[in-house]
Motif scaffolding. Structure first.
Motif, short mmCIF file in Angstrom:
data_model
loop_
_atom_site.label_atom_id
_atom_site.label_comp_id
_atom_site.label_asym_id
_atom_site.label_seq_id
_atom_site.Cartn_x
_atom_site.Cartn_y
_atom_site.Cartn_z
N VAL A 185 9.65 3.25 -12.42
CA VAL A 185 8.99 2.04 -11.93
C VAL A 185 9.37 1.73 -10.55
CG1 VAL A 185 8.08 0.04 -12.21
CG2 VAL A 185 8.48 1.14 -14.17
N GLY A 186 8.28 1.79 -9.63
CA GLY A 186 8.56 1.64 -8.28
C GLY A 186 9.18 2.62 -7.42
N TRP A 187 9.29 3.97 -7.76
CA TRP A 187 9.92 5.07 -7.15
C TRP A 187 9.19 5.44 -6.02
CZ3 TRP A 187 7.27 9.65 -5.98
CH2 TRP A 187 6.26 9.90 -6.77
N ALA A 188 7.70 5.25 -6.01
CA ALA A 188 6.80 5.70 -4.74
C ALA A 188 7.35 4.75 -3.54
CB ALA A 188 5.47 5.66 -4.92
N GLN A 189 7.47 5.57 -2.31
CA GLN A 189 7.81 4.87 -1.11
C GLN A 189 6.63 4.68 -0.31
OE1 GLN A 189 11.74 6.16 0.73
NE2 GLN A 189 10.79 6.37 2.45
N GLY A 190 6.36 3.56 0.22
CA GLY A 190 5.45 3.47 1.03
C GLY A 190 4.15 2.72 0.19
N ASP A 191 2.99 1.87 0.79
CA ASP A 191 2.10 1.25 0.22
C ASP A 191 0.89 2.40 -0.39
OD1 ASP A 191 3.12 -0.91 0.51
OD2 ASP A 191 1.86 -1.61 2.17
N ARG A 192 0.14 2.07 -1.31
CA ARG A 192 -0.92 3.03 -1.76
C ARG A 192 -2.01 2.93 -0.89
NH1 ARG A 192 -4.81 0.67 -5.50
NH2 ARG A 192 -4.84 -1.39 -5.68
N TYR A 193 -2.12 1.78 0.03
CA TYR A 193 -3.44 1.73 0.89
C TYR A 193 -2.72 1.24 2.22
CZ TYR A 193 -7.20 1.67 -2.72
OH TYR A 193 -8.10 1.93 -3.53
N ASN A 194 -3.24 1.68 3.28
CA ASN A 194 -3.29 1.04 4.59
C ASN A 194 -3.64 -0.55 4.60
OD1 ASN A 194 -6.02 0.89 5.54
ND2 ASN A 194 -5.46 3.34 6.43
N ASP A 195 -3.55 -1.36 5.76
CA ASP A 195 -3.91 -2.42 5.65
C ASP A 195 -5.53 -2.75 5.59
OD1 ASP A 195 -1.39 -3.49 5.61
OD2 ASP A 195 -1.37 -3.63 7.93
N GLU A 196 -6.22 -1.99 6.29
CA GLU A 196 -7.67 -2.01 6.32
C GLU A 196 -8.08 -1.39 4.84
OE1 GLU A 196 -11.41 0.19 8.51
OE2 GLU A 196 -9.68 0.50 9.06
N GLN A 197 -7.49 -0.53 4.27
CA GLN A 197 -8.10 -0.05 2.94
C GLN A 197 -7.85 -1.08 1.88
OE1 GLN A 197 -5.71 3.48 2.76
NE2 GLN A 197 -7.37 4.73 3.77
N ALA A 198 -6.82 -1.91 2.07
CA ALA A 198 -6.29 -2.92 1.11
C ALA A 198 -6.84 -4.16 1.21
CB ALA A 198 -4.86 -3.00 1.17
N GLY A 199 -7.79 -4.50 2.31
CA GLY A 199 -8.27 -5.60 2.62
C GLY A 199 -9.45 -6.21 1.54
N THR A 200 -9.83 -5.38 0.63
CA THR A 200 -10.86 -5.76 -0.38
C THR A 200 -10.28 -5.72 -1.85
OG1 THR A 200 -11.68 -3.76 -0.54
CG2 THR A 200 -12.65 -4.97 1.07
N VAL A 201 -8.74 -5.48 -1.94
CA VAL A 201 -8.42 -5.47 -3.41
C VAL A 201 -7.89 -6.38 -3.75
CG1 VAL A 201 -6.46 -4.28 -4.44
CG2 VAL A 201 -7.84 -2.88 -2.86
N GLU A 202 -8.09 -7.12 -4.88
CA GLU A 202 -7.34 -8.38 -5.44
C GLU A 202 -5.87 -7.86 -5.70
OE1 GLU A 202 -10.70 -10.84 -7.29
OE2 GLU A 202 -9.51 -10.03 -8.71
N ARG A 203 -4.80 -8.66 -5.22
CA ARG A 203 -3.47 -8.68 -5.36
C ARG A 203 -2.73 -9.62 -6.33
NH1 ARG A 203 -1.37 -7.19 0.71
NH2 ARG A 203 -3.08 -5.78 1.13
N TYR A 204 -2.06 -9.33 -7.11
CA TYR A 204 -1.27 -10.11 -8.08
C TYR A 204 0.18 -9.40 -8.64
CZ TYR A 204 -2.54 -6.56 -11.30
OH TYR A 204 -2.74 -5.13 -12.00
N SER A 205 0.96 -10.32 -9.04
CA SER A 205 2.16 -9.89 -9.52
C SER A 205 2.80 -10.51 -10.72
CB SER A 205 3.15 -10.05 -8.38
OG SER A 205 3.40 -11.46 -8.18
#
Length: 327
Positions: free
Chosen positions: A307-327
């Protein structure tokens, strides 16, 4: 192919669906003839659940599916989406007027009177999800759609919408390199009887027959803007991927089939929708629904790709702008 239920009260569909984003050329050049062959290969394998959207190729994906339906007379379960407005600037619109108009456009392009599933492509910030669920519930009652879904949302949004009108499916990115849905969304869908539909289950080509090459001039621009595919992140990620691929090949398995089997093992309500432009890639998914990963297999996969192995975000800032974030 084995079947799974598309949400409580929904129909049975193939355990693996087909994502039709690539028919619009997002991931590289293609032809309608090639897309039709891809659809034929999927149908012959037992895949009867197609996922598209109004903006995939600005209607091209839906038009190709319409041609396939007209000439083959098959009757798959179809999901489509709406919410994005592309001009004069890109934004999200969940208003009833917009969703109704876009749904009518999709039905016309597809050449059908109803789609089995209609998603909001994103949740519009500032618009109460209860209002949106009310709109979608009315479309169900009017017979325009069999059920509704939501894409790239958080668990709290699902709970609120579901309380107004039962949601049939949630579609978020989920794969061996994108694991955020494990932080409550996969579980909440199971609790509520909602299908969870992972898109990009093969990590946008990372777990394909061959590893996606960001340097490929015919790969489209979308993936090349994702941080995970940009150096130095990509080299670190590829090293992990190659170790996993070596283990899979040593077992005599297909990498795409194992990546899909891993998702299918997450719950009977999970229905991944890999996407591709070619019939050849569809054939790589054969047997995924029958592949049983043992506890030892799953432990080794977790060791290779924790879990968490992938390095870097899955979207750039523009692509992520419409995605709901949670943790």
């Amino acid at each position: 192919m084995k079947k799974r239920q598309l949400g409580a009260g929904g129909p049975e569909v193939s355990a693996i669906g087909l994502g039709c984003l690539s028919f619009g050329g997002t991931f590289g050049s293609t032809t309608d003839a090639e897309s039709l062959r891809c659809l034929d290969a999927a149908w012959d394998m037992g895949i009867d659940f197609l996922d598209t959207a109004n903006i995939y190729g600005m209607g091209r994906s839906e038009a190709v599916i319409s041609e396939w339906l007209r000439t083959r007379k098959h009757r798959p379960k179809i999901a489509t989406k709406a919410s994005f407005v592309t001009a004069p600037e890109r934004r999200v619109d969940n208003s009833e007027a917009h969703l109704r108009a876009e749904l009518e456009g999709s039905l016309k392009r597809l050449g059908v009177e109803q789609v089995e599933l209609f998603y909001i492509h994103r949740h519009e910030k500032g618009r109460p999800i209860e209002e949106v669920a009310g709109t979608l519930g009315r479309l169900v009652e009017e017979g325009k759609i069999g059920g509704y879904g939501m894409s790239e949302i958080a668990p709290y949004t699902l709970r609120r919408a579901h309380a107004v009108h039962p949601c049939r499916a949630v579609q978020n990115e989920y794969s061996l390199w994108t694991r955020q849905p494990e932080l409550g969304l996969v579980q909440e869908c199971a609790r509520l009887g909602v299908a969870f539909v992972p898109f990009s289950p093969l990590a946008r080509g990372v777990f394909g027959r061959v590893v996606f090459d960001p340097a490929d001039p015919d790969a489209g621009s979308f993936r090349k803007e994702i941080p995970r595919f940009i150096e130095p992140d990509w080299s670190a990620n590829r090293a992990r991927v190659e170790a996993f691929r070596a283990w899979v090949h040593a077992r005599g398995w297909s990498v795409p089939a194992v990546a899909l089997a891993w998702l299918l093992a997450k719950g009977e309500h999970v229905i991944p929708i890999p996407g591709t432009r070619t019939a050849e890639n569809v054939l790589d998914w054969r047997g995924a629904d029958d592949l049983v990963l043992t506890a030892e297999d799953l432990a080794e996969i977790e060791r290779l790709l924790p879990v968490g192995w992938a390095q870097g975000d899955r979207y750039n800032d523009e692509q992520a702008g419409t995605v709901e974030r949670y943790s």
